[in-house]
Design a protein around this motif. Structure first.
Motif, PDB file in Angstrom:
ATOM      1  N   ASP A 383       0.758  -1.285  -0.041  1.00 30.08           N
ATOM      2  CA  ASP A 383       0.082   0.001  -0.072  1.00 30.08           C
ATOM      3  C   ASP A 383       0.886   1.318   0.012  1.00 30.08           C
ATOM      4  N   PHE A 384       1.959   1.234  -0.834  1.00 35.77           N
ATOM      5  CA  PHE A 384       2.713   2.588  -1.044  1.00 35.77           C
ATOM      6  C   PHE A 384       3.554   2.210  -2.042  1.00 35.77           C
ATOM      7  N   SER A 385       3.954   3.268  -3.000  1.00 36.05           N
ATOM      8  CA  SER A 385       4.717   3.424  -4.145  1.00 36.05           C
ATOM      9  C   SER A 385       6.171   3.372  -3.824  1.00 36.05           C
ATOM     10  N   LEU A 386       6.966   2.036  -4.392  1.00 40.64           N
ATOM     11  CA  LEU A 386       8.418   1.986  -4.187  1.00 40.64           C
ATOM     12  C   LEU A 386       9.165   3.010  -4.965  1.00 40.64           C
ATOM     13  N   ASP A 387      10.166   3.443  -4.505  1.00 41.97           N
ATOM     14  CA  ASP A 387      11.286   4.268  -5.193  1.00 41.97           C
ATOM     15  C   ASP A 387      11.532   3.731  -6.430  1.00 41.97           C
ATOM     16  N   GLN A 388      11.391   4.600  -7.779  1.00 38.22           N
ATOM     17  CA  GLN A 388      11.857   4.105  -9.048  1.00 38.22           C
ATOM     18  C   GLN A 388      13.493   3.864  -9.190  1.00 38.22           C
ATOM     19  N   SER A 389      13.947   4.670  -8.340  1.00 37.06           N
ATOM     20  CA  SER A 389      15.382   4.429  -8.519  1.00 37.06           C
ATOM     21  C   SER A 389      16.025   3.091  -8.431  1.00 37.06           C
ATOM     22  N   SER A 390      15.091   1.961  -7.738  1.00 37.54           N
ATOM     23  CA  SER A 390      15.483   0.665  -7.864  1.00 37.54           C
ATOM     24  C   SER A 390      15.558  -0.018  -9.261  1.00 37.54           C
ATOM     25  N   LEU A 391      15.249   0.817 -10.427  1.00 42.58           N
ATOM     26  CA  LEU A 391      15.399   0.541 -11.424  1.00 42.58           C
ATOM     27  C   LEU A 391      16.683   0.723 -12.195  1.00 42.58           C
ATOM     28  N   ALA A 392      17.447   1.709 -11.729  1.00 41.39           N
ATOM     29  CA  ALA A 392      18.699   1.869 -11.979  1.00 41.39           C
ATOM     30  C   ALA A 392      19.415   0.912 -11.458  1.00 41.39           C
ATOM     31  N   ASN A 393      19.246   0.773 -10.076  1.00 42.83           N
ATOM     32  CA  ASN A 393      19.806  -0.319  -9.237  1.00 42.83           C
ATOM     33  C   ASN A 393      20.012  -1.681  -9.860  1.00 42.83           C
ATOM     34  N   CYS A 394      18.696  -1.983 -10.413  1.00 43.57           N
ATOM     35  CA  CYS A 394      18.659  -3.182 -10.794  1.00 43.57           C
ATOM     36  C   CYS A 394      19.386  -3.617 -12.106  1.00 43.57           C
ATOM     37  N   ILE A 395      19.414  -2.458 -13.094  1.00 41.75           N
ATOM     38  CA  ILE A 395      20.401  -2.479 -14.178  1.00 41.75           C
ATOM     39  C   ILE A 395      21.946  -2.558 -13.676  1.00 41.75           C
ATOM     40  N   VAL A 396      22.459  -1.938 -12.761  1.00 36.50           N
ATOM     41  CA  VAL A 396      23.503  -1.900 -12.390  1.00 36.50           C
ATOM     42  C   VAL A 396      24.097  -3.290 -11.983  1.00 36.50           C
ATOM     43  N   ARG A 397      23.123  -3.848 -10.877  1.00 35.09           N
ATOM     44  CA  ARG A 397      23.469  -4.904 -10.274  1.00 35.09           C
ATOM     45  C   ARG A 397      23.284  -6.076 -11.077  1.00 35.09           C
ATOM     46  N   THR A 398      22.452  -6.255 -12.103  1.00 35.64           N
ATOM     47  CA  THR A 398      22.428  -7.236 -13.141  1.00 35.64           C
ATOM     48  C   THR A 398      23.674  -7.312 -14.136  1.00 35.64           C
ATOM     49  N   ALA A 399      24.081  -6.126 -14.575  1.00 34.32           N
ATOM     50  CA  ALA A 399      25.315  -6.203 -15.439  1.00 34.32           C
ATOM     51  C   ALA A 399      26.480  -6.641 -14.652  1.00 34.32           C
ATOM     52  N   PHE A 400      26.568  -6.291 -13.320  1.00 25.03           N
ATOM     53  CA  PHE A 400      27.568  -6.730 -12.606  1.00 25.03           C
ATOM     54  C   PHE A 400      27.607  -8.322 -12.371  1.00 25.03           C
ATOM     55  N   LYS A 401      26.560  -8.636 -12.238  1.00 25.03           N
ATOM     56  CA  LYS A 401      26.267 -10.289 -11.842  1.00 25.03           C
ATOM     57  C   LYS A 401      26.675 -11.041 -13.057  1.00 25.03           C
ATOM     58  N   LYS A 402      26.145 -10.524 -14.499  1.00 20.89           N
ATOM     59  CA  LYS A 402      26.653 -11.112 -15.622  1.00 20.89           C
ATOM     60  C   LYS A 402      27.790 -10.901 -15.960  1.00 20.89           C
ATOM     61  N   GLY A 403      28.934 -10.221 -15.008  1.00 22.06           N
ATOM     62  CA  GLY A 403      30.401 -10.196 -15.755  1.00 22.06           C
ATOM     63  C   GLY A 403      30.927  -9.017 -16.139  1.00 22.06           C
ATOM     64  N   SER A 404      30.207  -7.943 -16.100  1.00 24.88           N
ATOM     65  CA  SER A 404      30.719  -6.796 -16.570  1.00 24.88           C
ATOM     66  C   SER A 404      32.092  -5.997 -15.731  1.00 24.88           C
ATOM     67  N   THR A 405      33.149  -5.901 -16.233  1.00 25.62           N
ATOM     68  CA  THR A 405      34.361  -5.729 -15.507  1.00 25.62           C
ATOM     69  C   THR A 405      34.561  -4.222 -15.521  1.00 25.62           C
ATOM     70  N   ASP A 406      33.819  -3.407 -16.163  1.00 27.90           N
ATOM     71  CA  ASP A 406      34.197  -1.928 -16.227  1.00 27.90           C
ATOM     72  C   ASP A 406      33.407  -1.303 -15.015  1.00 27.90           C
ATOM     73  N   ASN A 407      33.413   0.103 -14.697  1.00 30.07           N
ATOM     74  CA  ASN A 407      32.498   0.955 -13.620  1.00 30.07           C
ATOM     75  C   ASN A 407      31.147   0.680 -14.534  1.00 30.07           C
ATOM     76  N   LEU A 408      30.411   0.939 -13.376  1.00 31.66           N
ATOM     77  CA  LEU A 408      28.691   0.894 -13.958  1.00 31.66           C
ATOM     78  C   LEU A 408      28.086   2.170 -13.444  1.00 31.66           C
ATOM     79  N   SER A 409      27.124   2.713 -14.402  1.00 31.72           N
ATOM     80  CA  SER A 409      26.409   3.859 -13.964  1.00 31.72           C
ATOM     81  C   SER A 409      25.408   3.981 -15.053  1.00 31.72           C
TER      82      SER A 409
END
Length: 425
Positions: A383-409
């Motif tokens: 019963d509340f709206s989640l922070d949409q910044s989780s979308l950017a966090n999801c992209i960065v975390r997934t790229a890291f888990k998939k093996g990216s070796t560079d900085n991620l933003s």
């Protein structure tokens, strides 16, 4: 002859009065003409105006982003973003504040110096170029009107009927131009000048180290980062339901647009597909015109898994990178035309190339789709709206888990909730 003197006097008064009321002195305008934005921020003639222009800026204001150094030893990515810049532009009704969203990602290499400087200067430089460009355009149109008025008065004895029509037509036309097309053109030109001035400012700051290197090469290592650092630049502008993107290097901007539902949940709720539309094209030797420029300048391209220039550099355009400028590396941005955002354009994503080391652009949109609708379910339960910044966090975390070796933003802009996209009908 007397009429001409009056016109020139009025024009002179306008050229003085308008910039002053706008907050920019004539002396500061002259400083700008001589050295553009870098000179403005150094000059005491512009001090008061510069302070007022900077008052509303912030490097990451009201933006939803995530950034991490990932598997690198140092973080060289930088973000600068403000979705609510108020740029005062002169229009038919005088000074009007135009709301501009600016989203920028700078991916540094061989040090953070270039990306750091770019992130700190981009909003201020863009504001200065926009406002002064507006003044210059306004004065130019007023001069054209006054000259036309003068010419029509000289012709009035021969063709009084013609002069009246010409004067009225010019006034109406200039008002239309000021209202829309020229305003967008001013903002586009301001962004191009901003990126070029950032590169110039970095090169100027690094000049003493370049001379030191030429005179005493053995001391180069102590200043290597200051001299050799560079950065990509991708900057998106959002204005009145339209978007424009400038790109230097291989960071990316893309739109995720809602299409027909793939399927429905058990409760019947539709899950749309978010299809990707890439707004940038990487600058690398795969592009024929880029490769031709590098080779013409004497750069050597080696073809490994990724083509590299002079043994290590993968990009054909970048800010900074002073030692490579002689080999055809340029900082000129590739800029799109203004294009309207459609009702189904749901998200803007601006990200460094580390994200795309392990994720295809379409996969980024798929992640946003999945994360958004998961969040929607959770928000219903909680019963509340989640922070949409989780979308950017999801992209960065997934790229890291998939093996990216560079900085991620990554920066994610939900277009509908920020009112930059037209409401869906």
């Amino acid at each position: 002859m007397g009429g001409l003197k009056v016109v020139l006097l009025v024009l002179g008064i306008l050229m003085f009065a308008v910039p002053c009321s706008y907050g920019v002195s004539v002396a500061c305008m002259e400083v700008y003409d001589e050295g553009r934005a870098p000179a403005v921020f150094r000059s005491p003639e512009c001090h008061d105006w510069v302070l007022s222009a900077k008052a509303h800026q912030n490097e990451t204001m009201n933006c939803q982003f995530e950034t991490t150094r990932g598997r690198r030893r140092y973080q060289e990515d930088r973000i600068s973003c403000n979705l609510d810049m108020q740029i005062p532009l002169l229009g038919k009704n005088g000074q009007e504040d135009v709301r501009v969203g600016v989203v920028a990602v700078f991916d540094g290499h061989i040090g953070k110096e270039a990306s750091e400087m770019a992130s700190k200067l981009v909003l201020d430089y863009f504001s200065v170029h926009s406002m002064i460009g507006s003044i210059k355009n306004w004065l130019s149109l007023k001069e054209e009107q006054n000259l036309a008025f003068q010419n029509s008065n000289e012709d009035v004895e021969l063709e009084p009927h013609k002069s009246t029509i010409a004067s009225g037509s010019l006034e109406g036309t200039s008002q239309v131009i000021l209202q829309e097309s020229t305003r967008m053109g001013i903002l586009k030109e301001a962004l191009v000048k901003t990126i070029k001035d950032i590169d110039s400012a970095f090169s100027e700051a690094s000049l003493p180290f370049l001379f030191l290197f030429l005179l005493q090469p053995f001391m180069y290592a102590a200043f290597e980062n200051d001299l050799a650092a560079g950065s990509t630049a991708v900057v998106a502008l959002l204005v009145d339901g339209q978007i424009l993107v400038a790109n230097v290097g291989d960071s990316k901007a893309l739109l995720c647009s809602e299409k027909l539902p793939l399927h429905r949940e058990a409760d019947g709720a539709p899950i749309p597909n978010l299809s990707v539309k890439e707004l940038t094209s990487d600058h690398n030797p795969h592009r024929e015109e880029e490769r031709a420029r590098i080779e013409a300048a004497g750069g050597v391209i080696s073809w490994y898994d990724t083509p590299v220039i002079n043994g290590h550099f993968p990009m054909t355009r970048a800010l900074g990178d002073i030692p490579l400028k002689r080999y055809g590396i340029i900082s000129d941005p590739e800029v799109t035309d203004w294009q309207p955002l459609a009702a189904d354009d749901s998200y803007l994503v601006v990200a460094s190339d580390g994200i795309f080391e392990s994720l295809k652009p379409q996969k980024v949109c798929n992640l946003i789709r999945d994360a958004h609708f998961q969040d929607t379910k959770k928000s219903k339960q909680l019963d509340f709206s989640l922070d949409q910044s989780s979308l950017a966090n999801c992209i960065v975390r997934t790229a890291f888990k998939k093996g990216s070796t560079d900085n991620l933003s990554a920066v994610v802009v939900p277009l509908r909730s920020t009112s930059f996209s037209p409401a869906k009908s």
